[in-house]
Motif scaffolding. Structure first.
Motif, PDB file in Angstrom:
ATOM      1  N   MET A   1     167.759  -1.684  73.233  1.00 34.42           N
ATOM      2  CA  MET A   1     166.862  -2.413  72.610  1.00 34.42           C
ATOM      3  C   MET A   1     167.121  -3.754  72.760  1.00 34.42           C
ATOM      4  SD  MET A   1     165.044   0.105  69.791  1.00 34.42           S
ATOM      5  CE  MET A   1     166.470   0.347  68.944  1.00 34.42           C
TER       6      MET A   1
ATOM      7  N   VAL B   1     165.518  -7.609  75.347  1.00 34.62           N
ATOM      8  CA  VAL B   1     164.576  -8.310  74.545  1.00 34.62           C
ATOM      9  C   VAL B   1     164.390  -9.623  75.263  1.00 34.62           C
ATOM     10  CG1 VAL B   1     164.085  -9.898  72.491  1.00 34.62           C
ATOM     11  CG2 VAL B   1     164.755  -7.617  72.285  1.00 34.62           C
TER      12      VAL B   1
ATOM     13  N   THR C   1     161.084  -7.382  77.362  1.00 36.25           N
ATOM     14  CA  THR C   1     160.541  -7.009  75.840  1.00 36.25           C
ATOM     15  C   THR C   1     159.550  -5.621  75.939  1.00 36.25           C
ATOM     16  OG1 THR C   1     160.741  -9.429  75.833  1.00 36.25           O
ATOM     17  CG2 THR C   1     159.528  -8.287  74.111  1.00 36.25           C
TER      18      THR C   1
ATOM     19  N   THR D   1     161.688  -2.739  75.262  1.00 37.16           N
ATOM     20  CA  THR D   1     162.059  -2.796  73.548  1.00 37.16           C
ATOM     21  C   THR D   1     161.070  -2.421  72.755  1.00 37.16           C
ATOM     22  OG1 THR D   1     163.725  -4.314  74.140  1.00 37.16           O
ATOM     23  CG2 THR D   1     163.047  -4.120  71.857  1.00 37.16           C
TER      24      THR D   1
ATOM     25  N   LEU E   1     165.623  -7.973  67.260  1.00 40.31           N
ATOM     26  CA  LEU E   1     164.528  -7.110  66.911  1.00 40.31           C
ATOM     27  C   LEU E   1     163.387  -7.681  66.084  1.00 40.31           C
ATOM     28  CD1 LEU E   1     166.486  -3.807  66.820  1.00 40.31           C
ATOM     29  CD2 LEU E   1     165.645  -4.779  68.792  1.00 40.31           C
TER      30      LEU E   1
ATOM     31  N   LEU F   1     158.725 -10.001  70.234  1.00 38.90           N
ATOM     32  CA  LEU F   1     158.574  -8.592  70.219  1.00 38.90           C
ATOM     33  C   LEU F   1     156.916  -8.747  69.352  1.00 38.90           C
ATOM     34  CD1 LEU F   1     161.737  -7.009  68.258  1.00 38.90           C
ATOM     35  CD2 LEU F   1     160.895  -6.719  70.657  1.00 38.90           C
TER      36      LEU F   1
END
Length: 491
Positions: A386, A390, A394, A397, A442, A447
């Motif tokens: 994950m 990114v 992305t 993820t 994260l 994201l």
């Protein structure tokens, strides 16, 4: 007048232009043929019992004699084994030295007969031989293997519990993959009654289900050695009526204890072939970053781009997570990392249910993780996958984070809070062990805003104020509720 030429010895392996002839020293058949020529007598003399060539000579006779198996071969086998305890091991090792996929149908059927005879005598080496055969299913005539394990189940439960647990797991995974296929016909064996009557597991699927259910009911403590992947396998078989009844009668009071047990690496290796394992270990031990594409393509053509091959991907993911933990030296040597291999495997999933099973295999240990009890190496690949995707991927993820939250909310609604606690513990342990420096990647702007907010709130125990403060900062730990963690899967 010259004597008529003698007929050549029978072959053990399917020939081909790329394989050396049996007379070549590089041929796997050569030790057997040489031993047969040195000890051609079907009934070895007492002096022959001490010959170092006897294991290969007797193995050659076992694999090539016509049906039914002559009694004198059994007498010779047990006479040598009784006089020299190491003989049984040498005999089993000789059988294991043959490349199983290349065995002709008749020798393959006789190998199963030899394995049965070793098991009946509880001879040293029979467990290794049977475990090797387990990793080859499905193959033509493999129903004989099921009969063998059924016949010796009680003995195995007492004397070889790991082998019995391995058997149950291998058959459960075979049922879950639904890869049972009819045994192909064989031109080489058309006149052999023994091989013509040999059945495959596809022809006795009911017996396979009955065996697994019976072993789980009668020897549950042995089967529990499988660990939490036993529960995963039973979930995948939930639509089979026999397993529905088994779950209702047996599992509600025991599932918690089983889920707290990590699945051993040797167990996950059973769900893939020995050839797959060797090639995956080579890929993750020897192939440098940038050089992996041609090896991955070769592996995919060999194992994944074949009927039923894609269904193997979740099994491979579980093996990479639980069955192979690289040393620090390997991780710092520039070879391709586990998380990258898993990422490549996920891109090869064209079927929705295979992708879902592969993601479940990746995150399964997160759902029951207990710091100090579980291995961080089991959960490391998912986190690194994950985090490292990114910048460029992305969307993957986002997909993985979304799936993780779906698991937390829906995998076991009754134990949702306990599973959430275990997942928080997994995030905290990965930062604490310096697998990643922080959770900032994260919670970055790339994201999905919804997932980012949900993650921050989740890690902050759903406290919006704390979530605002933790965004973009290292997280050295997370709040843990001891009682919830201990009851991660208990009722």
């Amino acid at each position: 007048m010259p004597p008529p030429p003698s007929s050549p010895p029978p072959r053990l392996l399917a020939g081909g232009d790329h394989l050396p002839p049996p007379t070549s020293a590089s041929s796997p058949e050569h030790p057997f043929l040489s031993a047969h020529l040195l000890l051609p007598s079907p009934s070895p003399s007492p002096a022959d019992l001490s010959s170092p060539h006897l294991p290969h000579a007797l193995a050659f006779a076992f694999l090539t004699q016509s049906s039914p198996l002559p009694r004198h071969l059994l007498v010779a086998l047990h006479a040598a084994g009784g006089r020299f305890p190491a003989f049984y091991q040498a005999f089993a090792s000789a059988l294991l030295s043959l490349p199983f996929p290349l065995l002709l149908p008749h020798p393959r059927a006789r190998l199963l007969l030899a394995a049965s005879e070793l098991a009946r005598a509880a001879a040293p080496g029979f467990g290794t031989l049977l475990a090797s055969l387990l990793r080859r299913v499905p193959f033509p005539g493999d129903a004989r293997l099921l009969e063998l394990f059924t016949e010796h189940a009680s003995f195995l439960a007492d004397e070889e519990p790991l082998l019995l647990a391995s058997t149950v797991f291998a058959f459960l995974r075979l049922l879950a993959r639904n890869r049972l296929a009819p045994a192909p016909g064989s031109a080489e064996c058309k006149d052999c009654e023994e091989c013509k009557s040999a059945k495959s597991l596809e022809e006795c699927r009911g017996k396979l289900v009955s065996f697994c259910v019976s072993m789980l009911r009668d020897h549950f403590q042995v089967c529990a050695l499988i660990g939490r992947d036993l529960v995963r396998s039973l979930h995948e078989l939930a639509l089979v009526p026999e397993f529905q009844l088994l779950w209702r009668d047996l599992m509600p009071d025991r599932v918690g204890d089983v889920c707290r047990m990590s699945t051993p690496g040797w167990c996950t290796a059973l769900a893939i072939t020995a050839e797959m394992e060797t090639q995956l270990l080579f890929l993750m031990n020897s192939v440098k970053w940038g050089d992996q594409k041609r090896y991955q393509l070769w592996f995919a053509r060999k194992h994944l781009m074949v009927p039923g091959g894609e269904e193997r991907i979740p099994e491979i993911v579980r093996f990479i997570c639980c069955g192979y933990h690289p040393t620090n030296e390997v991780m710092n040597s520039g070879v391709i990392a586990r998380w990258a291999v898993i990422g490549w495997l996920l891109t090869g999933c064209s079927k929705g249910y295979v992708m879902a099973n592969a993601k479940l295999a990746l995150f399964y240990d997160w759902l029951f993780f207990e710091e100090g009890r579980g291995s961080v190496m089991n959960i490391e690949p998912a986190m690194l996958l994950m985090v490292n995707l990114v910048p460029q991927y992305t969307d993957i993820t986002n997909m993985l984070l979304e799936f993780l939250f779906l698991l937390i909310d829906n995998y076991d609604v009754k134990r949702k809070d306990a599973i959430a606690c275990c997942v928080r513990s997994a995030f905290g342990a990965l930062v604490k062990k310096r697998v990643i420096l922080s959770l900032e990647p994260l919670t970055c702007e790339k994201l999905s805003p919804l997932l980012r907010q949900k993650l921050v709130a989740f890690l902050s125990s759903c406290n919006p104020g704390a979530a605002e403060d933790s965004c973009g900062k290292p997280t050295a730990g997370v709040s843990k509720e001891t009682e919830l963690k201990k009851s991660a899967c208990s009722s």
